[in-house]
Design a protein around this motif. Structure first.
Motif, PDB file in Angstrom:
ATOM      1  N   ILE A 197      20.985 -24.124 -10.940  1.00  0.00           N
ATOM      2  CA  ILE A 197      20.771 -22.831 -11.588  1.00  0.00           C
ATOM      3  C   ILE A 197      19.374 -22.306 -11.261  1.00  0.00           C
ATOM      4  N   LYS A 198      18.362 -23.172 -11.319  1.00  0.00           N
ATOM      5  CA  LYS A 198      16.991 -22.751 -11.006  1.00  0.00           C
ATOM      6  C   LYS A 198      16.866 -22.332  -9.550  1.00  0.00           C
ATOM      7  N   ASP A 199      17.511 -23.048  -8.646  1.00  0.00           N
ATOM      8  CA  ASP A 199      17.459 -22.681  -7.229  1.00  0.00           C
ATOM      9  C   ASP A 199      18.144 -21.341  -6.990  1.00  0.00           C
ATOM     10  N   ILE A 200      19.261 -21.127  -7.630  1.00  0.00           N
ATOM     11  CA  ILE A 200      19.977 -19.857  -7.487  1.00  0.00           C
ATOM     12  C   ILE A 200      19.149 -18.719  -8.074  1.00  0.00           C
ATOM     13  N   ASP A 201      18.526 -18.944  -9.230  1.00  0.00           N
ATOM     14  CA  ASP A 201      17.672 -17.914  -9.834  1.00  0.00           C
ATOM     15  C   ASP A 201      16.511 -17.545  -8.903  1.00  0.00           C
ATOM     16  N   LYS A 202      15.909 -18.530  -8.258  1.00  0.00           N
ATOM     17  CA  LYS A 202      14.808 -18.278  -7.321  1.00  0.00           C
ATOM     18  C   LYS A 202      15.309 -17.468  -6.128  1.00  0.00           C
ATOM     19  N   LEU A 203      16.473 -17.816  -5.623  1.00  0.00           N
ATOM     20  CA  LEU A 203      17.048 -17.083  -4.502  1.00  0.00           C
ATOM     21  C   LEU A 203      17.345 -15.633  -4.897  1.00  0.00           C
ATOM     22  N   ILE A 204      17.821 -15.421  -6.105  1.00  0.00           N
ATOM     23  CA  ILE A 204      18.101 -14.063  -6.583  1.00  0.00           C
ATOM     24  C   ILE A 204      16.819 -13.245  -6.660  1.00  0.00           C
ATOM     25  N   GLU A 205      15.712 -13.864  -7.071  1.00  0.00           N
ATOM     26  CA  GLU A 205      14.424 -13.162  -7.088  1.00  0.00           C
ATOM     27  C   GLU A 205      14.035 -12.715  -5.680  1.00  0.00           C
ATOM     28  N   GLU A 206      14.261 -13.573  -4.700  1.00  0.00           N
ATOM     29  CA  GLU A 206      13.941 -13.225  -3.310  1.00  0.00           C
ATOM     30  C   GLU A 206      14.825 -12.067  -2.835  1.00  0.00           C
ATOM     31  N   VAL A 207      16.099 -12.108  -3.175  1.00  0.00           N
ATOM     32  CA  VAL A 207      17.023 -11.045  -2.798  1.00  0.00           C
ATOM     33  C   VAL A 207      16.619  -9.737  -3.480  1.00  0.00           C
ATOM     34  N   ASP A 208      16.161  -9.803  -4.721  1.00  0.00           N
ATOM     35  CA  ASP A 208      15.685  -8.603  -5.423  1.00  0.00           C
ATOM     36  C   ASP A 208      14.508  -7.959  -4.680  1.00  0.00           C
ATOM     37  N   GLN A 209      13.610  -8.784  -4.125  1.00  0.00           N
ATOM     38  CA  GLN A 209      12.485  -8.245  -3.361  1.00  0.00           C
ATOM     39  C   GLN A 209      12.983  -7.532  -2.105  1.00  0.00           C
ATOM     40  N   ILE A 210      13.939  -8.130  -1.430  1.00  0.00           N
ATOM     41  CA  ILE A 210      14.517  -7.501  -0.240  1.00  0.00           C
ATOM     42  C   ILE A 210      15.169  -6.180  -0.617  1.00  0.00           C
ATOM     43  N   ASN A 211      15.957  -6.199  -1.671  1.00  0.00           N
ATOM     44  CA  ASN A 211      16.665  -4.990  -2.106  1.00  0.00           C
ATOM     45  C   ASN A 211      15.697  -3.880  -2.504  1.00  0.00           C
ATOM     46  N   ALA A 212      14.645  -4.224  -3.221  1.00  0.00           N
ATOM     47  CA  ALA A 212      13.658  -3.218  -3.637  1.00  0.00           C
ATOM     48  C   ALA A 212      12.962  -2.599  -2.423  1.00  0.00           C
ATOM     49  N   ALA A 238       0.833  -1.213   0.000  1.00  0.00           N
ATOM     50  CA  ALA A 238       0.000   0.000   0.000  1.00  0.00           C
ATOM     51  C   ALA A 238       0.866   1.261   0.000  1.00  0.00           C
ATOM     52  N   ALA A 239       1.982   1.213   0.682  1.00  0.00           N
ATOM     53  CA  ALA A 239       2.863   2.383   0.777  1.00  0.00           C
ATOM     54  C   ALA A 239       3.703   2.576  -0.482  1.00  0.00           C
ATOM     55  N   TYR A 240       4.087   1.494  -1.100  1.00  0.00           N
ATOM     56  CA  TYR A 240       4.988   1.557  -2.258  1.00  0.00           C
ATOM     57  C   TYR A 240       4.314   0.890  -3.447  1.00  0.00           C
ATOM     58  N   THR A 241       3.470   1.677  -4.116  1.00  0.00           N
ATOM     59  CA  THR A 241       2.616   1.134  -5.172  1.00  0.00           C
ATOM     60  C   THR A 241       3.120   1.414  -6.581  1.00  0.00           C
ATOM     61  N   VAL A 242       4.397   1.683  -6.729  1.00  0.00           N
ATOM     62  CA  VAL A 242       4.943   1.920  -8.053  1.00  0.00           C
ATOM     63  C   VAL A 242       4.754   0.657  -8.890  1.00  0.00           C
ATOM     64  N   LYS A 243       4.304   0.833 -10.124  1.00  0.00           N
ATOM     65  CA  LYS A 243       4.057  -0.319 -10.993  1.00  0.00           C
ATOM     66  C   LYS A 243       5.325  -1.161 -11.114  1.00  0.00           C
ATOM     67  N   GLY A 244       5.162  -2.442 -10.903  1.00  0.00           N
ATOM     68  CA  GLY A 244       6.284  -3.361 -11.005  1.00  0.00           C
ATOM     69  C   GLY A 244       7.159  -3.420  -9.761  1.00  0.00           C
ATOM     70  N   GLN A 245       6.780  -2.668  -8.725  1.00  0.00           N
ATOM     71  CA  GLN A 245       7.562  -2.639  -7.480  1.00  0.00           C
ATOM     72  C   GLN A 245       7.558  -4.013  -6.828  1.00  0.00           C
ATOM     73  N   ARG A 246       8.711  -4.514  -6.517  1.00  0.00           N
ATOM     74  CA  ARG A 246       8.831  -5.775  -5.778  1.00  0.00           C
ATOM     75  C   ARG A 246       8.917  -5.428  -4.299  1.00  0.00           C
ATOM     76  N   ILE A 247       8.239  -6.169  -3.461  1.00  0.00           N
ATOM     77  CA  ILE A 247       8.183  -5.872  -2.032  1.00  0.00           C
ATOM     78  C   ILE A 247       8.430  -7.155  -1.233  1.00  0.00           C
ATOM     79  N   ALA A 248       9.179  -7.020  -0.148  1.00  0.00           N
ATOM     80  CA  ALA A 248       9.432  -8.143   0.746  1.00  0.00           C
ATOM     81  C   ALA A 248       8.176  -8.461   1.551  1.00  0.00           C
ATOM     82  N   ASP A 249       8.240  -9.534   2.314  1.00  0.00           N
ATOM     83  CA  ASP A 249       7.078  -9.980   3.077  1.00  0.00           C
ATOM     84  C   ASP A 249       6.823  -9.170   4.339  1.00  0.00           C
TER      85      ASP A 249
END
Length: 124
Positions: free
Chosen positions: A72-87, A28-39
Motif C-alpha cells: 500500500i505504501k509503495d502504491i501510494d508513493k507511485l501515485i504521488e509520482e503520477v500526480d506530479q506527471i499529471n500536474a 519557475a514557469a508554473y509557480t501556482v501555490k501547491g503546484q506539483r511539477i515533474a523532474d
C-alpha cells in the motif's frame, strides 16, 4: 542530476532552441501555490515528454508480493509520482508559453515517463 545530464546530452542540437526543461525551469514557469511539477520535460517535435525520476525502491515485501502495508505504501508513493506527471501535463496544456517563451504549436502532451531504480521504467 544524472537523468538531467543524460537528457541534455542525448538532445544536444546545433540550434539554439532549448529542448530539455529541468524542474527548476518548470517550477519557475508554473509557480501556482501547491503546484506539483515533474523532474523534466523534453520538447520533442509534435509533443512533450514529461519525466519523473525517483530513487525510492520497492520494499522487499512489496517486491516479493507479500500482501501487507508495504504494498500500500509503495502504491501510494507511485501515485504521488503520477500526480506530479499529471500536474505537469496539465500545466503544459494550459500554457506552454510560460515555459518556452514562444507561441505554442498544436501539440499533444501525452508521453509521460516514470523511472525507478531496481524496478522497471514505464510509460503510463
Amino acid at each position: 542530476m544524472y537523468v538531467s545530464e543524460v537528457l541534455h546530452r542525448i538532445t544536444e542540437d546545433a540550434s539554439t532552441v532549448r529542448r530539455v526543461y529541468d524542474d527548476a525551469q518548470l517550477k519557475a514557469a508554473y509557480t501556482v501555490k501547491g503546484q506539483r511539477i515533474a523532474d523534466a520535460a523534453v520538447d520533442y517535435p509534435g509533443t512533450w515528454i514529461v519525466i519523473e525520476v525517483t530513487t525510492t525502491q520497492l520494499r522487499r515485501e512489496a517486491a516479493t508480493a507479500v500482501p501487507d502495508e508495504s504494498q500500500i505504501k509503495d502504491i501510494d508513493k507511485l501515485i504521488e509520482e503520477v500526480d506530479q506527471i499529471n500536474a505537469t501535463i496539465d500545466a503544459l496544456r494550459q500554457d506552454e508559453t510560460a515555459l518556452t517563451g514562444i507561441s505554442p504549436t498544436h501539440r499533444d502532451v501525452s508521453c509521460p515517463c516514470s523511472s525507478c531504480p531496481k524496478a522497471f521504467p514505464s510509460t503510463l
